[in-house]
Design a protein around this motif. Sequence first.
Motif, PDB file in Angstrom:
ATOM      1  N   THR A   4      17.768  23.085  35.924  1.00 34.67           N
ATOM      2  CA  THR A   4      19.251  22.472  36.381  1.00 34.67           C
ATOM      3  C   THR A   4      20.273  22.976  35.164  1.00 34.67           C
ATOM      4  OG1 THR A   4      18.785  20.421  35.495  1.00 34.67           O
ATOM      5  CG2 THR A   4      18.411  20.780  37.591  1.00 34.67           C
ATOM      6  N   GLY A   5      19.641  23.151  34.043  1.00 39.08           N
ATOM      7  CA  GLY A   5      20.622  23.517  32.842  1.00 39.08           C
ATOM      8  C   GLY A   5      19.920  24.545  31.765  1.00 39.08           C
ATOM      9  N   ALA A   6      20.668  25.206  30.793  1.00 40.98           N
ATOM     10  CA  ALA A   6      19.908  25.920  30.012  1.00 40.98           C
ATOM     11  C   ALA A   6      20.572  25.505  28.643  1.00 40.98           C
ATOM     12  CB  ALA A   6      20.337  27.446  30.060  1.00 40.98           C
ATOM     13  N   ILE A   7      19.676  25.577  27.600  1.00 38.74           N
ATOM     14  CA  ILE A   7      20.006  25.243  26.122  1.00 38.74           C
ATOM     15  C   ILE A   7      19.923  26.663  25.618  1.00 38.74           C
ATOM     16  CG2 ILE A   7      19.643  24.170  24.043  1.00 38.74           C
ATOM     17  CD1 ILE A   7      19.278  21.553  25.706  1.00 38.74           C
ATOM     18  N   ILE A   8      20.724  27.289  25.078  1.00 34.49           N
ATOM     19  CA  ILE A   8      20.363  28.589  24.537  1.00 34.49           C
ATOM     20  C   ILE A   8      20.967  28.691  22.852  1.00 34.49           C
ATOM     21  CG2 ILE A   8      21.086  31.092  24.389  1.00 34.49           C
ATOM     22  CD1 ILE A   8      21.760  30.729  27.535  1.00 34.49           C
ATOM     23  N   GLU A   9      19.723  28.823  21.926  1.00 37.57           N
ATOM     24  CA  GLU A   9      19.997  28.868  20.684  1.00 37.57           C
ATOM     25  C   GLU A   9      20.419  30.129  20.176  1.00 37.57           C
ATOM     26  OE1 GLU A   9      17.095  27.052  17.146  1.00 37.57           O
ATOM     27  OE2 GLU A   9      16.540  28.938  17.899  1.00 37.57           O
ATOM     28  N   LEU A  10      21.795  30.147  19.859  1.00 38.57           N
ATOM     29  CA  LEU A  10      22.287  31.345  19.333  1.00 38.57           C
ATOM     30  C   LEU A  10      21.817  31.628  18.114  1.00 38.57           C
ATOM     31  CD1 LEU A  10      25.936  31.353  20.924  1.00 38.57           C
ATOM     32  CD2 LEU A  10      23.810  32.510  21.941  1.00 38.57           C
ATOM     33  N   THR A  11      21.584  30.793  17.446  1.00 35.53           N
ATOM     34  CA  THR A  11      21.152  31.060  15.934  1.00 35.53           C
ATOM     35  C   THR A  11      20.479  29.590  15.555  1.00 35.53           C
ATOM     36  OG1 THR A  11      21.544  31.535  13.452  1.00 35.53           O
ATOM     37  CG2 THR A  11      23.321  30.121  14.957  1.00 35.53           C
ATOM     38  N   LYS A  29      11.259  31.654  11.814  1.00 40.23           N
ATOM     39  CA  LYS A  29      12.022  32.791  10.958  1.00 40.23           C
ATOM     40  C   LYS A  29      13.354  32.052  11.455  1.00 40.23           C
ATOM     41  CE  LYS A  29      12.700  37.509  11.163  1.00 40.23           C
ATOM     42  NZ  LYS A  29      12.317  39.014  11.359  1.00 40.23           N
ATOM     43  N   ARG A  30      14.578  32.626  10.460  1.00 40.37           N
ATOM     44  CA  ARG A  30      15.708  32.380  11.115  1.00 40.37           C
ATOM     45  C   ARG A  30      16.517  33.613  11.550  1.00 40.37           C
ATOM     46  NH1 ARG A  30      17.650  27.140   9.398  1.00 40.37           N
ATOM     47  NH2 ARG A  30      16.308  26.179   7.959  1.00 40.37           N
ATOM     48  N   GLY A  31      17.437  33.603  12.411  1.00 42.00           N
ATOM     49  CA  GLY A  31      18.204  34.837  12.668  1.00 42.00           C
ATOM     50  C   GLY A  31      19.254  34.473  14.002  1.00 42.00           C
ATOM     51  N   ILE A  32      19.861  35.483  14.443  1.00 44.53           N
ATOM     52  CA  ILE A  32      20.687  35.326  15.447  1.00 44.53           C
ATOM     53  C   ILE A  32      20.289  35.948  16.712  1.00 44.53           C
ATOM     54  CG2 ILE A  32      23.147  36.022  16.113  1.00 44.53           C
ATOM     55  CD1 ILE A  32      23.943  35.711  13.047  1.00 44.53           C
ATOM     56  N   MET A  33      20.718  35.513  17.826  1.00 46.87           N
ATOM     57  CA  MET A  33      20.140  36.051  19.048  1.00 46.87           C
ATOM     58  C   MET A  33      20.838  37.245  19.351  1.00 46.87           C
ATOM     59  SD  MET A  33      19.919  34.216  23.018  1.00 46.87           S
ATOM     60  CE  MET A  33      18.738  33.217  22.607  1.00 46.87           C
ATOM     61  N   SER A  34      19.966  38.444  19.643  1.00 48.37           N
ATOM     62  CA  SER A  34      20.496  39.587  20.184  1.00 48.37           C
ATOM     63  C   SER A  34      21.265  39.530  21.480  1.00 48.37           C
ATOM     64  CB  SER A  34      19.384  40.786  20.222  1.00 48.37           C
ATOM     65  OG  SER A  34      18.715  40.456  21.240  1.00 48.37           O
ATOM     66  N   TRP A  35      22.093  40.619  21.567  1.00 46.34           N
ATOM     67  CA  TRP A  35      22.902  40.639  22.875  1.00 46.34           C
ATOM     68  C   TRP A  35      21.848  40.931  24.002  1.00 46.34           C
ATOM     69  CZ3 TRP A  35      26.928  39.434  25.451  1.00 46.34           C
ATOM     70  CH2 TRP A  35      27.279  39.913  26.640  1.00 46.34           C
ATOM     71  N   HIS A  36      20.784  41.934  23.689  1.00 42.94           N
ATOM     72  CA  HIS A  36      19.569  42.021  24.915  1.00 42.94           C
ATOM     73  C   HIS A  36      19.104  40.746  25.038  1.00 42.94           C
ATOM     74  CE1 HIS A  36      16.463  43.838  27.074  1.00 42.94           C
ATOM     75  NE2 HIS A  36      15.648  43.110  26.235  1.00 42.94           N
ATOM     76  N   THR A  37      18.578  39.979  24.491  1.00 43.05           N
ATOM     77  CA  THR A  37      18.022  38.522  24.626  1.00 43.05           C
ATOM     78  C   THR A  37      18.984  37.448  25.166  1.00 43.05           C
ATOM     79  OG1 THR A  37      16.498  39.053  22.694  1.00 43.05           O
ATOM     80  CG2 THR A  37      16.798  36.756  23.673  1.00 43.05           C
ATOM     81  N   PHE A  38      20.191  37.756  25.092  1.00 44.48           N
ATOM     82  CA  PHE A  38      21.165  36.573  25.748  1.00 44.48           C
ATOM     83  C   PHE A  38      21.367  37.136  26.764  1.00 44.48           C
ATOM     84  CE2 PHE A  38      25.454  35.452  26.759  1.00 44.48           C
ATOM     85  CZ  PHE A  38      25.387  34.091  26.599  1.00 44.48           C
ATOM     86  N   LYS A  39      21.441  38.417  27.341  1.00 45.98           N
ATOM     87  CA  LYS A  39      21.905  38.846  28.771  1.00 45.98           C
ATOM     88  C   LYS A  39      20.633  38.686  29.577  1.00 45.98           C
ATOM     89  CE  LYS A  39      23.433  43.242  31.022  1.00 45.98           C
ATOM     90  NZ  LYS A  39      22.533  43.046  32.032  1.00 45.98           N
TER      91      LYS A  39
END
Length: 244
Positions: A4-11, A29-39
């Motif tokens: 019913t919902g999504a939590i997306i960790e951008l970083t 590991k630390r990082g920032i979500m790629s455009w490909h993964t987000f899409k």
Amino acid sequence: MKITGAIIELTNNCNYNCVMCPNNKQTRKRGIMSWHTFKTIIDSIGEVEYINFNMLGESLFDKNLVKKIKYARKKHLRANLIIHTNASLPIKDLANSQINQIIVSFYGHDKESYKKIHGVDKFDEVLKNIRSVKSDKISIICNHIKGINNPKKVKDLFKEYKFMSYPTHTFAGGVDTPGQEKDCEMMKEIGVFLWNGDVTTCCMDYDGKNVFGNINKKPLSEILEDLNKAELPVCKTCSLGRLE
């Protein structure tokens, strides 16, 4: 299984060291979500009631934040789009991002209490950033954690905004506060995506210990099916299921 919902960790990067948060206890590991993964996530989740662009880190570190929010709005016209932030970085650009809610973690009523709780001296800077957002279409909500600060004094700072209060979390054992004695249904209702595409049980899994698959390697439907069958002892040490 349908979420019913999504939590997306951008970083999972963060510039704060808050006393009630286990961010500095992470071993992953630390990082920032790629455009490909987000899409891939946005295109896979189906119709949801809300999308939260934050899990553990500070989403303002993502230089593609506005672009990602706009893409999510394009694909999910009716979803409530939310971001949690400490607002230590400029947030005025969010006014044109089509976000619905900005929830600000602000746990101090003056410079001294703010620095004691957050571990940084950015009281005045954050106040300025919050007030820089000029939009009637965005709801700004200021957080308060029970027992951490003075609610009345914090409310006085934000009379023009909404105010939200909740208890401290255990983060499934990451923070030393009382846990619960029964399982929580949250993991069967919400899709939680870490910055690298890993899908975990819920937003309390700060160190990614309960990953059931990666959205870049396996269809979301299969990952959620595996998660739906799981019985996790870690939930016994978590307080989230009994929040009121």
